[in-house]
Enzyme design. Structure first.
Site, short mmCIF file in Angstrom:
data_model
loop_
_atom_site.label_atom_id
_atom_site.label_comp_id
_atom_site.label_asym_id
_atom_site.label_seq_id
_atom_site.Cartn_x
_atom_site.Cartn_y
_atom_site.Cartn_z
N HIS A 26 0.82 -1.26 0.12
CA HIS A 26 0.00 0.08 -0.01
C HIS A 26 0.76 1.22 0.10
O HIS A 26 2.07 1.13 0.35
CB HIS A 26 -1.10 0.07 1.25
CG HIS A 26 0.11 -0.05 2.59
ND1 HIS A 26 0.57 1.00 2.99
CD2 HIS A 26 0.21 -1.07 3.61
CE1 HIS A 26 1.03 0.72 4.03
NE2 HIS A 26 0.93 -0.65 4.07
O1 LIG Z 1 5.58 -0.32 13.60
P1 LIG Z 1 3.99 -0.30 13.02
O2 LIG Z 1 3.21 -0.28 13.92
O3 LIG Z 1 3.99 0.81 11.88
O4 LIG Z 1 3.89 -1.65 12.32
C1 LIG Z 1 2.96 -2.03 11.42
C2 LIG Z 1 3.73 -2.54 10.21
O5 LIG Z 1 4.50 -1.80 9.61
P2 LIG Z 1 5.87 -2.02 9.40
O6 LIG Z 1 6.47 -2.58 10.59
O7 LIG Z 1 6.08 -2.92 8.26
O8 LIG Z 1 6.60 -0.57 9.18
C3 LIG Z 1 2.28 -2.63 9.12
O9 LIG Z 1 2.85 -3.13 7.94
P3 LIG Z 1 2.42 -2.16 6.64
O10 LIG Z 1 2.96 -2.85 5.55
O11 LIG Z 1 0.83 -2.38 6.36
O12 LIG Z 1 2.77 -0.95 6.85
C4 LIG Z 1 1.68 -4.06 10.00
O13 LIG Z 1 0.35 -4.43 8.81
C5 LIG Z 1 0.91 -3.58 11.16
O14 LIG Z 1 0.41 -4.82 11.62
C6 LIG Z 1 1.90 -2.95 12.08
O15 LIG Z 1 2.80 -3.93 12.67
P4 LIG Z 1 3.01 -4.32 14.16
O16 LIG Z 1 2.81 -5.76 14.51
O17 LIG Z 1 1.89 -3.61 15.05
O18 LIG Z 1 4.41 -3.72 14.59
#
Ligand SMILES: O=P(O)(O)O[C@H]1[C@H](OP(=O)(O)O)[C@@H](OP(=O)(O)O)[C@H](O)[C@@H](O)[C@H]1OP(=O)(O)O
Length: 439
Positions: free
Chosen positions: A66
């Site tokens: 996305h």
């Molecule tokens: O650190 P956050 O809360 O932003 O983590 C997100 C994930 O982001 P990422 O670690 O990849 O930067 C998110 O992935 P995305 O591709 O959809 O942006 C993920 O879907 C979401 O569940 C968050 O994961 P977390 O397990 O709460 O760290």
């Protein structure tokens, strides 16, 4: 150096934070392809290897993250806590701090929770338009009207909205202005397979010890130094700055930039080495949660891997029996955790030495860099070509050709690719690998 640089660059519109390349999964796509900064619709042919001119494209599968999004609620809370700390306790002796205190306000709200922002819609509209330029014989009005273009998305709002924006870009780029049926199909089994893989959920997602290295690094000497430097800059006691505080400050810098295009005063709380440490912390999380850290991380994507090769096989069968290809373009929109495990299953971006809490210094030149691999709108493009000698396959990540591990030819014969991954094609069954007692 910090004091003098503080006011100079702060809150400047259209200026890029010097640390922007270290934002990891919170980085903008333009950082990977900087030519897009001047022309967002440009395509750079010098980054792509094509097969001979006697070949032509017959199919494209694009698996896309996305676009630019708001922070998640969990991180908005961290940002709020850090902002409060700065406003209440930081000593007002730096220009950037006074700017934060007097002009900046905490505008992020819990309900923004990971939603797509306007820039994220643009990311996908523009990507669609560039793909039309990359693949003019595939992304055609005819293929759209005849139902040979398929859109599949994860059920998350940021993915659904990205897919809709992608479709808008497609329609604008192809100058289709009447209503055409092109409904995205929601498919979490494919695009959020990680949620449905019991073994991954139990052994990694819900198992704190799986991310032990990430925790160790956040408590280690490099992160401690970043925290101390920040406390010095804010003139607050060392005990009041935690690893969550520095993470929050880094989020504030990255989100203000990716969402608002602002080089905010928050960015001045980091020098380059600090940013490299923050980047490594993110890469470690991606490595242990989604990549080579645990075998099940990549195996959880078996279902998406098989879906891809099943479709490619069908295209090849159609071509070989002179039947028109029914899927010319398949677009699948998901998450960083959709792309990273799949890339890992294909053995891509694999360093010789694992990423660990103690090897930050020796991993300076690692190839596993989440900011290069999965910025917002990251895209894996798999292209099939019909050539006189048979079918060939090309792979691009973020609009740059990749050579699959074990190959020298960047556009090998499709049958060779299948041989290379024969163990996975013959096994890698989601039912089996995701079972708890499987070893
Ligand atoms: O650190 P956050 O809360 O932003 O983590 C997100 C994930 O982001 P990422 O670690 O990849 O930067 C998110 O992935 P995305 O591709 O959809 O942006 C993920 O879907 C979401 O569940 C968050 O994961 P977390 O397990 O709460 O760290």
């Amino acid at each position: 150096a910090f004091m003098s640089s503080c006011s100079v660059h702060s809150s400047t519109k259209n200026s890029i934070p010097e640390i922007a390349r270290y934002f990891g999964t919170k980085g903008r796509y333009e950082e990977v392809n900087t030519y897009l900064i001047d022309d967002i619709l440009a395509i750079n042919n010098s980054l792509v290897t094509l097969p001979s001119s006697t070949c032509h494209e017959i199919h494209l599968t694009a698996i896309i993250r996305h676009g630019t999004r708001f922070p998640t609620a969990k991180n908005i809370q961290k940002m709020r806590d850090f902002y409060d700390l700065v406003v209440r306790n930081a000593t007002d002796n730096l220009n950037c701090l006074s700017e934060i205190k007097s002009k900046w306000h905490m505008w992020y709200k819990d309900e923004m929770d990971g939603r797509l922002v306007e820039k994220g819609r643009e990311d996908h509209r523009h990507l669609a338009q560039r793909l039309i330029r990359w693949f003019p014989s595939l992304l055609t009005e005819d293929n759209v009207r005849q139902g040979r273009v398929k859109l599949i998305t994860s059920s998350k709002h940021r993915c659904v909205n990205s897919t809709i924006a992608f479709r808008e870009g497609l329609m604008t780029g192809l100058r289709i202005d009447d209503k055409v049926e092109l409904e995205p199909a929601v498919n979490d089994a494919l695009m959020r397979y990680f949620d449905q893989c019991e073994r991954f959920v139990k052994e990694v997602e819900n198992n704190k010890s799986a991310l032990e290295e990430v925790k160790r690094f956040s408590e280690g000497p490099e992160m401690k130094r970043v925290m101390e430097k920040m406390a010095d800059r804010l003139k607050v006691p060392y005990t009041s700055v935690t690893d969550d505080s520095v993470a929050a400050a880094f989020y504030l810098c990255s989100y203000e930039f990716t969402i608002l295009k602002v080089n905010s005063p928050w960015c001045q709380l980091f020098d380059e080495v600090d940013a490299q440490v923050m980047e490594y912390a993110v890469d470690l999380k991606q490595y242990w949660k989604r990549s080579y850290g645990h075998d099940i991380n990549s195996k959880s994507s078996c279902i998406l891997f098989h879906d891809l090769f099943y479709r490619l096989d069908q295209v090849v069968t159609h071509i070989n029996s002179d039947v028109p290809v029914s899927e010319a373009i398949t677009v699948q929109v998901g998450h960083a955790e959709t792309l990273i495990p799949l890339l890992s299953l294909l053995d891509l971006f694999k360093d010789d030495v694992p990423l660990e809490s103690t090897n930050f210094a020796t991993q300076q030149n690692r190839i596993f860099r989440s900011g290069r691999i999965v910025p917002y709108t990251a895209n894996l493009l798999v292209v099939l070509y019909k050539c006189p000698e048979g079918i060939r396959m090309g792979v691009r990540l973020n609009e740059k050709s990749l050579t699959l591990p074990g190959f020298t030819d960047p556009v090998p014969m499709y049958e060779e690719v299948k041989k290379r991954y024969s163990a996975l094609l013959g096994g890698c069954d989601q039912e089996t690998v995701c079972k708890m007692n499987y070893s």
